[in-house]
Motif scaffolding. Structure first.
Motif, PDB file in Angstrom:
ATOM      1  N   GLU A 104      27.011  52.843  36.208  1.00  9.82           N
ATOM      2  CA  GLU A 104      28.423  52.570  35.929  1.00  9.82           C
ATOM      3  C   GLU A 104      29.215  52.428  37.223  1.00  9.82           C
ATOM      4  O   GLU A 104      30.054  51.533  37.354  1.00  9.82           O
ATOM      5  N   ILE A 105      28.932  53.285  38.187  1.00  9.07           N
ATOM      6  CA  ILE A 105      29.613  53.198  39.487  1.00  9.07           C
ATOM      7  C   ILE A 105      29.278  51.865  40.148  1.00  9.07           C
ATOM      8  O   ILE A 105      30.147  51.203  40.719  1.00  9.07           O
ATOM      9  N   THR A 106      28.015  51.445  40.050  1.00  6.40           N
ATOM     10  CA  THR A 106      27.596  50.166  40.618  1.00  6.40           C
ATOM     11  C   THR A 106      28.360  49.018  39.970  1.00  6.40           C
ATOM     12  O   THR A 106      28.863  48.121  40.654  1.00  6.40           O
ATOM     13  N   ALA A 107      28.462  49.032  38.643  1.00  8.40           N
ATOM     14  CA  ALA A 107      29.172  47.965  37.927  1.00  8.40           C
ATOM     15  C   ALA A 107      30.640  47.915  38.336  1.00  8.40           C
ATOM     16  O   ALA A 107      31.202  46.831  38.551  1.00  8.40           O
ATOM     17  N   ILE A 108      31.268  49.060  38.465  1.00 12.92           N
ATOM     18  CA  ILE A 108      32.676  49.116  38.874  1.00 12.92           C
ATOM     19  C   ILE A 108      32.816  48.597  40.305  1.00 12.92           C
ATOM     20  O   ILE A 108      33.726  47.829  40.619  1.00 12.92           O
ATOM     21  N   GLY A 109      31.894  48.985  41.174  1.00 11.36           N
ATOM     22  CA  GLY A 109      31.910  48.512  42.559  1.00 11.36           C
ATOM     23  C   GLY A 109      31.765  47.003  42.643  1.00 11.36           C
ATOM     24  O   GLY A 109      32.455  46.336  43.428  1.00 11.36           O
ATOM     25  N   GLN A 110      30.883  46.438  41.818  1.00 14.11           N
ATOM     26  CA  GLN A 110      30.697  44.989  41.803  1.00 14.11           C
ATOM     27  C   GLN A 110      31.958  44.283  41.320  1.00 14.11           C
ATOM     28  O   GLN A 110      32.352  43.252  41.878  1.00 14.11           O
ATOM     29  N   THR A 111      32.591  44.837  40.311  1.00 17.65           N
ATOM     30  CA  THR A 111      33.839  44.264  39.813  1.00 17.65           C
ATOM     31  C   THR A 111      34.906  44.296  40.897  1.00 17.65           C
ATOM     32  O   THR A 111      35.607  43.301  41.131  1.00 17.65           O
ATOM     33  N   SER A 113      34.472  44.374  44.097  1.00 20.19           N
ATOM     34  CA  SER A 113      34.106  43.414  45.149  1.00 20.19           C
ATOM     35  C   SER A 113      34.499  41.999  44.748  1.00 20.19           C
ATOM     36  O   SER A 113      35.053  41.244  45.566  1.00 20.19           O
ATOM     37  N   ARG A 114      34.224  41.627  43.479  1.00 20.30           N
ATOM     38  CA  ARG A 114      34.590  40.289  43.003  1.00 20.30           C
ATOM     39  C   ARG A 114      36.106  40.094  43.046  1.00 20.30           C
ATOM     40  O   ARG A 114      36.600  39.041  43.459  1.00 20.30           O
ATOM     41  N   VAL A 115      36.853  41.100  42.621  1.00 18.87           N
ATOM     42  CA  VAL A 115      38.307  41.014  42.629  1.00 18.87           C
ATOM     43  C   VAL A 115      38.808  40.889  44.080  1.00 18.87           C
ATOM     44  O   VAL A 115      39.674  40.063  44.382  1.00 18.87           O
ATOM     45  N   GLY A 116      38.249  41.697  44.961  1.00 22.18           N
ATOM     46  CA  GLY A 116      38.645  41.642  46.366  1.00 22.18           C
ATOM     47  C   GLY A 116      38.387  40.269  46.982  1.00 22.18           C
ATOM     48  O   GLY A 116      39.239  39.722  47.714  1.00 22.18           O
ATOM     49  N   GLU A 117      37.242  39.689  46.675  1.00 22.49           N
ATOM     50  CA  GLU A 117      36.909  38.356  47.177  1.00 22.49           C
ATOM     51  C   GLU A 117      37.870  37.313  46.602  1.00 22.49           C
ATOM     52  O   GLU A 117      38.338  36.417  47.319  1.00 22.49           O
ATOM     53  N   ALA A 118      38.170  37.425  45.315  1.00 20.52           N
ATOM     54  CA  ALA A 118      39.075  36.467  44.684  1.00 20.52           C
ATOM     55  C   ALA A 118      40.481  36.559  45.291  1.00 20.52           C
ATOM     56  O   ALA A 118      41.147  35.534  45.472  1.00 20.52           O
ATOM     57  N   LEU A 119      40.910  37.765  45.600  1.00 21.87           N
ATOM     58  CA  LEU A 119      42.256  37.936  46.181  1.00 21.87           C
ATOM     59  C   LEU A 119      42.360  37.405  47.599  1.00 21.87           C
ATOM     60  O   LEU A 119      43.456  37.109  48.079  1.00 21.87           O
ATOM     61  N   GLN A 120      41.230  37.273  48.283  1.00 25.56           N
ATOM     62  CA  GLN A 120      41.246  36.751  49.653  1.00 25.56           C
ATOM     63  C   GLN A 120      41.323  35.233  49.682  1.00 25.56           C
ATOM     64  O   GLN A 120      41.677  34.654  50.707  1.00 25.56           O
TER      65      GLN A 120
END
Length: 124
Positions: A104-111, A113-120
């Motif tokens: 679950e922590i991994t899934a949240i971390g991946q989400t 990361s995706r959000v962070g990349e999209a915001l950049q």
């Protein structure tokens, strides 16, 4: 420490628990969402309490996720009571919870990361 690193350390701890800890039987009741999150918090607290400097920060980071979920769902929850109940339900067999919580922590971390990349990315 990143969410991915926290998840990786939880998974390492689960593997390190080894086969001496039997996997829960399918006949056991599946805990509620609240109980499941409390179990994650309890098992991560065990890692924090172990004092292992390599896993301390990762377990603390993971703990924040589950405290947030528990308080977000039920602001008046008695965290101590929930953790005591969760610990009693887990007993000595923490491996399934470590694996589940790490995933679950991994899934949240991946989400995140995706959000962070999209915001950049520049907005079109």
């Amino acid at each position: 420490m990143s969410f991915r690193a926290a998840a990786a350390l939880c998974m390492i701890a689960a593997v390190a628990a080894g086969p001496a800890h039997a996997v829960q039987s399918a006949a056991q009741a599946v805990p509620s969402t609240e109980a499941s999150d409390a179990r994650c918090l309890a098992v991560l607290s065990l890692i924090v309490a172990s004092g292992d400097k390599e896993t301390l920060q990762a377990a603390q980071t993971g703990s924040f996720i589950f405290v947030g979920k528990l308080l977000g769902r039920n602001p008046s929850i008695d965290l101590e009571a929930a953790m005591r109940t969760a610990s009693a339900a887990m007993g000595e067999n923490t491996r399934p919870d470590l694996v589940r919580c790490g995933a679950e922590i991994t899934a949240i971390g991946q989400t995140m990361s995706r959000v962070g990349e999209a915001l950049q990315k520049p907005r079109g």
